[in-house]
Design an enzyme around this catalytic site. Structure first.
Site, mmCIF file in Angstrom:
data_model
loop_
_atom_site.group_PDB
_atom_site.id
_atom_site.type_symbol
_atom_site.label_atom_id
_atom_site.label_comp_id
_atom_site.label_asym_id
_atom_site.label_seq_id
_atom_site.Cartn_x
_atom_site.Cartn_y
_atom_site.Cartn_z
ATOM 1 N N CYS A 101 5.807 2.555 7.941
ATOM 2 C CA CYS A 101 5.617 1.953 9.242
ATOM 3 C C CYS A 101 6.202 0.600 9.653
ATOM 4 O O CYS A 101 5.492 -0.307 9.616
ATOM 5 C CB CYS A 101 4.014 2.149 9.482
ATOM 6 S SG CYS A 101 3.221 2.225 11.234
ATOM 7 N N CYS A 127 3.846 -1.096 12.488
ATOM 8 C CA CYS A 127 2.168 -0.962 12.135
ATOM 9 C C CYS A 127 1.937 -1.159 11.003
ATOM 10 O O CYS A 127 2.967 -1.440 10.099
ATOM 11 C CB CYS A 127 1.297 -0.811 13.258
ATOM 12 S SG CYS A 127 1.199 1.138 13.415
ATOM 13 N N SER A 128 1.806 -0.391 10.524
ATOM 14 C CA SER A 128 0.730 0.314 9.031
ATOM 15 C C SER A 128 0.441 1.505 9.426
ATOM 16 O O SER A 128 -0.892 1.951 8.427
ATOM 17 C CB SER A 128 -0.308 -1.078 8.652
ATOM 18 O OG SER A 128 -1.450 -1.597 9.753
ATOM 19 N N CYS A 129 0.197 2.960 9.772
ATOM 20 C CA CYS A 129 0.255 4.021 9.752
ATOM 21 C C CYS A 129 0.489 4.469 8.914
ATOM 22 O O CYS A 129 1.207 4.108 8.037
ATOM 23 C CB CYS A 129 1.103 5.138 10.233
ATOM 24 S SG CYS A 129 0.356 4.284 12.248
#
Lengths: 228, 207
Positions: free
Chosen positions: B110, B113-115
């Site tokens: 991601c 962000c950090s999905c």
């Protein structure tokens, strides 16, 4: 122009450091509390996930770069709590005083320990039953908008990374109709649209590629795309 | 066009700068106002530090390796199939499974962000959230894979999935050689977290 969080393709970040398999341990207690506070306050229902992302990526670039991961979360959360009127600037400053606590108007919505499992299990689905008709079909050539910037709010939230702006790709599949973050992140409504997985050849995105067959797939909303 | 006015207003700066003090100040404030219940925070932490983790995803992969009808259903509609196994909820509302083959290796990132698919893999490891992984995985996946000790043959192309929406991707790694007689529980032990993100391969038996 892009924001600091939009780092796909950036040079200079150095090696990735693998970690042991299994459940990652957050280590310090404050990191655990930051995660839990963010999830628990989300249950108050005063913002959506797109607003939370917008709050983190809206941090000043210098703060975004120097903050560790959960520092970004807690800073974004503090900003959101004030933006949505849940807390005041005086509260954050510690000027609220401790003697005058009448119950907060949202206290009835507090997440209780017994409800945690249910709330986490419920999640928050992003698909919606209706929206604009699907304009593209699998296999179709499409081009992403250029520049990548939000078309709704100057400097606003979008999920089109800068590295994929203006690029030629091919629709791989349609995921159905999903809430549009560009709108939802700014409280402008869910504005659901068809969402597609779109395939891009690495050679379309990068000046140097590692292998001619490599590809990058992005999930992109219909309004990010035009026929190519 | 409206401007994103939040750029000029960062109330977080009113909190103490030290991260531990900052979090404590916010928790104290919110608890005093009745907006968070410290016991609920403990429950959330226990959930993600002790209960939900990559064993969930490993069960799904082991069954896909063992049961062709399950595999086909998983590739067709993973959200429904993993929900039947009890894996659903926050950060796993929409799941797509992608399968590695000798010709294609899948890898998930991601960049914005950090999905990450929490109900299947738990919370993400630090490297997944790092600037280095987010910036480089899309541009030079093979160099990143090499840092995980993975080297792919020339006939394998790499597909990097940049999770830009609420769809979460689960990589089904290739089933290792020499595992023909193994049951699902034994197979699940070969399925590492990283193999389901695509930065690793499943373990060989006895490895």
């Amino acid at each position: 122009m892009s924001r600091v969080h939009d780092m796909g393709g950036r040079f200079g970040d150095g090696p990735v450091s693998p970690e042991p398999q299994g459940i990652p341990q957050l280590g310090q207690e404050w990191q655990q509390r930051a995660l839990a506070l963010t999830l628990a306050t989300g249950a108050l229902g005063q913002w959506n996930i797109d607003m939370s992302r917008r709050a983190r990526e809206g941090l000043a670039p210098a703060d975004y770069a120097r903050f560790t991961y959960f520092e970004k979360w807690i800073a974004g959360l503090a900003d959101l709590l004030v933006e949505t009127g849940v807390l005041s600037r005086e509260d954050l400053r510690g000027d609220g005083g401790e003697g005058d606590e009448s119950p907060h108007t949202l206290a009835a919505r507090v997440l209780k320990a017994a409800d945690v499992a249910g709330v986490l299990a419920r999640g928050s689905a992003a698909d919606r039953p209706s929206g604009p008709a699907q304009a593209f079909v699998p296999g179709q050539a499409v081009r992403t908008r250029h520049p990548a910037d939000s078309q709704l709010v100057e400097g606003g939230h979008t999920r089109l990374p800068g590295y994929a702006a203006g690029a030629l790709g091919y629709v791989l599949r349609c995921h159905g109709t999903h809430v549009l973050p560009d709108s939802n992140a700014h409280g402008l409504g869910e504005a659901p649209e068809p969402l597609y997985a779109v395939r891009f050849k690495a050679t379309e995105l990068w000046a140097q590629t590692e292998h001619p067959g490599d590809e990058v797939i992005l999930d992109l909303w219909q309004s990010y795309l035009e026929p190519a | 066009m409206p401007h994103d006015h939040h750029d000029h207003d960062h109330p977080h700066a009113l909190l103490p700068p030290d991260p531990a003090l900052r979090v404590r100040a916010l928790e104290t404030l919110l608890s005093r106002k009745g907006l968070v219940d410290p016991a609920a925070l403990d429950e959330i932490i226990d959930t993600y530090q002790n209960r939900i983790g990559p064993r969930n995803g490993a069960q799904v992969v082991a069954r896909a390796w063992s049961d062709p009808a399950f595999r086909a259903a998983l590739l067709d509609d993973a959200t429904a199939v993993v929900a039947d196994l009890g894996f659903f909820g926050r950060q796993g509302e929409h799941i797509v499974a992608v399968e590695n083959t000798p010709n294609r290796h899948n890898m998930v990132v991601c960049t914005l962000c950090s999905c990450y698919p929490w109900p299947l893999l738990g919370i993400p490891p630090g490297w997944y959230k790092s600037d280095a992984y987010r910036s480089r995985a899309v541009r030079e996946p093979r160099k990143v894979l090499a840092e995980f000790g993975v080297s792919l043959p020339a006939e394998t192309s790499v597909r990097v999935w940049d999770s830009t929406a609420e769809v979460r991707y689960l990589v089904i790694p290739m089933r290792p050689e020499g595992t023909e007689g193994m049951d699902e529980a034994a197979l699940a032990d070969l399925v590492t977290r990283d193999s389901m993100i695509g930065t690793g391969l499943a373990r060989e038996p006895g490895q």
